[in-house]
Design a protein around this motif. Sequence first.
Motif, PDB file in Angstrom:
ATOM      1  N   ASP A 290       0.662  -1.069  -0.007  1.00  0.00           N
ATOM      2  CA  ASP A 290       0.011   0.056  -0.055  1.00  0.00           C
ATOM      3  C   ASP A 290       0.907   1.155   0.001  1.00  0.00           C
ATOM      4  O   ASP A 290       0.974   2.033   1.200  1.00  0.00           O
ATOM      5  N   VAL A 291       1.698   1.415  -1.159  1.00  0.00           N
ATOM      6  CA  VAL A 291       2.631   2.386  -1.192  1.00  0.00           C
ATOM      7  C   VAL A 291       2.195   3.781  -2.007  1.00  0.00           C
ATOM      8  O   VAL A 291       2.673   4.561  -2.160  1.00  0.00           O
ATOM      9  N   GLY A 292       0.810   3.825  -2.211  1.00  0.00           N
ATOM     10  CA  GLY A 292       0.240   4.886  -3.222  1.00  0.00           C
ATOM     11  C   GLY A 292       0.518   6.247  -2.356  1.00  0.00           C
ATOM     12  O   GLY A 292       0.394   6.481  -1.193  1.00  0.00           O
ATOM     13  N   ARG A 293       0.399   7.312  -3.086  1.00  0.00           N
ATOM     14  CA  ARG A 293       0.409   8.785  -2.381  1.00  0.00           C
ATOM     15  C   ARG A 293      -0.943   9.541  -2.936  1.00  0.00           C
ATOM     16  O   ARG A 293      -1.490   9.242  -3.854  1.00  0.00           O
ATOM     17  N   TYR A 294      -1.599  10.213  -1.796  1.00  0.00           N
ATOM     18  CA  TYR A 294      -2.970  10.738  -2.016  1.00  0.00           C
ATOM     19  C   TYR A 294      -2.609  12.280  -1.713  1.00  0.00           C
ATOM     20  O   TYR A 294      -1.885  12.522  -0.855  1.00  0.00           O
ATOM     21  N   PRO A 295      -3.903  12.883  -2.010  1.00  0.00           N
ATOM     22  CA  PRO A 295      -3.731  14.559  -1.966  1.00  0.00           C
ATOM     23  C   PRO A 295      -3.570  14.768  -0.417  1.00  0.00           C
ATOM     24  O   PRO A 295      -4.324  14.193   0.491  1.00  0.00           O
ATOM     25  N   ALA A 296      -2.850  15.610  -0.130  1.00  0.00           N
ATOM     26  CA  ALA A 296      -2.602  15.972   1.472  1.00  0.00           C
ATOM     27  C   ALA A 296      -3.906  16.499   1.734  1.00  0.00           C
ATOM     28  O   ALA A 296      -4.470  17.420   1.308  1.00  0.00           O
ATOM     29  N   GLY A 297      -4.196  16.134   2.977  1.00  0.00           N
ATOM     30  CA  GLY A 297      -5.599  16.588   3.453  1.00  0.00           C
ATOM     31  C   GLY A 297      -6.656  16.055   2.908  1.00  0.00           C
ATOM     32  O   GLY A 297      -7.833  16.301   3.455  1.00  0.00           O
ATOM     33  N   SER A 298      -6.789  14.884   2.163  1.00  0.00           N
ATOM     34  CA  SER A 298      -7.782  14.248   1.657  1.00  0.00           C
ATOM     35  C   SER A 298      -8.197  13.015   2.532  1.00  0.00           C
ATOM     36  O   SER A 298      -7.238  12.399   3.276  1.00  0.00           O
ATOM     37  N   PRO A 299      -9.420  12.732   2.615  1.00  0.00           N
ATOM     38  CA  PRO A 299     -10.006  11.541   3.285  1.00  0.00           C
ATOM     39  C   PRO A 299      -9.024  10.215   2.821  1.00  0.00           C
ATOM     40  O   PRO A 299      -8.960   9.405   3.706  1.00  0.00           O
ATOM     41  N   GLU A 300      -8.708   9.986   1.592  1.00  0.00           N
ATOM     42  CA  GLU A 300      -8.001   8.804   0.962  1.00  0.00           C
ATOM     43  C   GLU A 300      -6.635   8.776   1.843  1.00  0.00           C
ATOM     44  O   GLU A 300      -6.224   7.747   2.199  1.00  0.00           O
ATOM     45  N   GLU A 301      -6.104   9.878   1.901  1.00  0.00           N
ATOM     46  CA  GLU A 301      -4.928  10.048   2.559  1.00  0.00           C
ATOM     47  C   GLU A 301      -4.777   9.443   4.044  1.00  0.00           C
ATOM     48  O   GLU A 301      -3.991   8.634   4.411  1.00  0.00           O
ATOM     49  N   GLN A 302      -5.704   9.720   4.787  1.00  0.00           N
ATOM     50  CA  GLN A 302      -6.108   9.247   6.159  1.00  0.00           C
ATOM     51  C   GLN A 302      -6.395   7.803   6.241  1.00  0.00           C
ATOM     52  O   GLN A 302      -6.078   7.216   7.142  1.00  0.00           O
ATOM     53  N   ALA A 303      -6.934   7.188   5.198  1.00  0.00           N
ATOM     54  CA  ALA A 303      -7.247   5.721   5.093  1.00  0.00           C
ATOM     55  C   ALA A 303      -6.213   4.886   4.778  1.00  0.00           C
ATOM     56  O   ALA A 303      -6.015   3.579   4.843  1.00  0.00           O
ATOM     57  N   HIS A 304      -4.973   5.452   4.235  1.00  0.00           N
ATOM     58  CA  HIS A 304      -3.772   4.551   3.493  1.00  0.00           C
ATOM     59  C   HIS A 304      -2.477   4.611   4.508  1.00  0.00           C
ATOM     60  O   HIS A 304      -2.411   5.537   5.469  1.00  0.00           O
ATOM     61  N   LEU A 305      -1.624   3.547   4.256  1.00  0.00           N
ATOM     62  CA  LEU A 305      -0.528   3.381   5.162  1.00  0.00           C
ATOM     63  C   LEU A 305       0.668   4.338   5.356  1.00  0.00           C
ATOM     64  O   LEU A 305       1.137   4.534   6.286  1.00  0.00           O
ATOM     65  N   ARG A 306       0.675   5.094   4.095  1.00  0.00           N
ATOM     66  CA  ARG A 306       1.929   5.979   3.852  1.00  0.00           C
ATOM     67  C   ARG A 306       1.517   7.050   4.992  1.00  0.00           C
ATOM     68  O   ARG A 306       2.378   7.362   5.954  1.00  0.00           O
ATOM     69  N   PHE A 307       0.361   7.688   5.094  1.00  0.00           N
ATOM     70  CA  PHE A 307       0.168   8.702   5.950  1.00  0.00           C
ATOM     71  C   PHE A 307       0.005   8.168   7.460  1.00  0.00           C
ATOM     72  O   PHE A 307       0.509   8.745   8.500  1.00  0.00           O
TER      73      PHE A 307
END
Length: 542
Positions: A290-307
């Motif tokens: 789960d190495v994707g990057r998601y927009p800073a401050g987005s709900p997707e970012e909160q749900a993924h492992l990088r953040f």
Amino acid sequence: MRYFGRVAGVAIGLLVLLCASAPAWGSGGHHKTPKRVLIVVLDQFRPDYVDTFDMRNVKALMRDGVDFENAYLGHMASETVITHNVITSGQLPRDMGWADEVYRDSDDVLGEGPDSMWISGSLTQEQFDKLIAHAGYAKLADYLHAKRPGTKFITAGQKNYAVFSANGPTGDIAVTFSSRNADCDGDGVNNWRGPTGLNVPSYLSAPSCGRFYVDSATSNSYGTATTSPAWMYPLDGNRFAPGFDPAHRGGDVWTTDAGMAMMEREPWSGMLLTLGSIDKASHMWGGITDVGRYPAGSPEEQAHLRFIAKTADEQVGRLVRKLRDLGQLDETLIVLTTDHAGQPATRHHGVNAAGRSDNNWYYGETENGSFLAPSPSLAPLIATGNVRFTYQDSAIRTWLTDTSTAAKKSAAKVMATLPSVIATYRLDGRRYRLAEANLKAMSPRELVYWVLHGQEIVDTMAAPYAADVVGLLRDDTSYGVAGDHGGAQRPVQEIPIVFAGAGAGSRDSSYPLRSVDILPTILRAMGIRARPGLDGKGVELP
Ligand SMILES: [Zn+2]
Ligand SMILES: [Zn+2]
């Protein structure tokens, strides 16, 4: 003059270099006997997460302290509800009173009859205390109380079973999330969680709906309830995600804030903080994949492992800074570890559908939960008519109705036909006996690890309360969710163990330290004599 200037310049340069590379707690750290121990458990943490997710604070601890580069978990079941007690007891699962997510009450400790079945992750603090007292061993809290009377052992974390089992009968303060029993946003629904546990300090619990209450609405899943594969085990608001409300941050920030508040106010000698969010994100998406990057401050970012991993890393940094600010860093031994690693389910033998997690993991009826919708991949095993309960994630563990040797042998034979099973074992007193080995199912790398560690790790849970039949699985395989653990595979067993701060030097160690060795190693560093009967072996920190 010019010559002196050059020498002075070189000397100053050397000094700057020395200071830059010195451990944050100063050069005296090695010889100072620590007064306190802080254990930070990053749930389902893998060594390769450090670089993949740029975890700089963890890296600094590894650099400045003792990084056991060949550390491994060393036991089964490789589960949260097991390891939090292994770490705080120095006992292997076969000696600590329960050995798995599921528990057969062979001695009728819980009073519902001999051999009654229980989901151990749903036991109460009182029930864990009974199991620990029945097995009769000292916990870290007991050692610290004896060495420093009047001091407290404190546990905090988002998962109640991690906190309850680590705390045990003699911990002083245990803080975890309550059920959804508060309505702090006035929407008429009790969908907030607050702090609960043992002796929860009023500065955490009051006022009602204060900082330590968080919105845990299942309707706020950050999209995970409708997205495969996360939907098997979706987020419920801010129990594991920090969220966007600065006054009520959840997830690992919640646990860290609670821990820091108690560091400030309590006379503590031991604290275990268990940060559960990396585990949640890794289960949802597969972990290292789960190495994707998601927009800073987005709900997707909160749900993924990088953040989530980055957030956990920030909490490690905050804890070290807090100890320094309180003047406690020089006298505190810091242990950073996990309760098991994890692996992506490249081969997934559960049902990939919304909300399936528990029904993929569990099949059977217990005193405190029943799960009767098994995955089709288990059909041959269930068709034997002798399955009392079966639990499967990155290994299969089955409790039988007829527990005769013949019945165990025949169940082990059937289990060996299930997908991705590499070996099956049957319980025989204080050990498991190898029943079937599918050598052709293993890659050379899997074969090597299995030969080195398979029997050793399975045996650590051999007790009357453990599974009658066990099936080990290939690497990167699960019957549960998209990322998983539980078994004896290398990707699940290889874990970080780092000792830093007072009592620890900065040389790394190649010693293959196990999770069960952590407690005796802490005792050694703190000058506390271990009581007889420990399964773990303490090593001197280099
Ligand atoms: Zn865990
Ligand atoms: Zn987990």
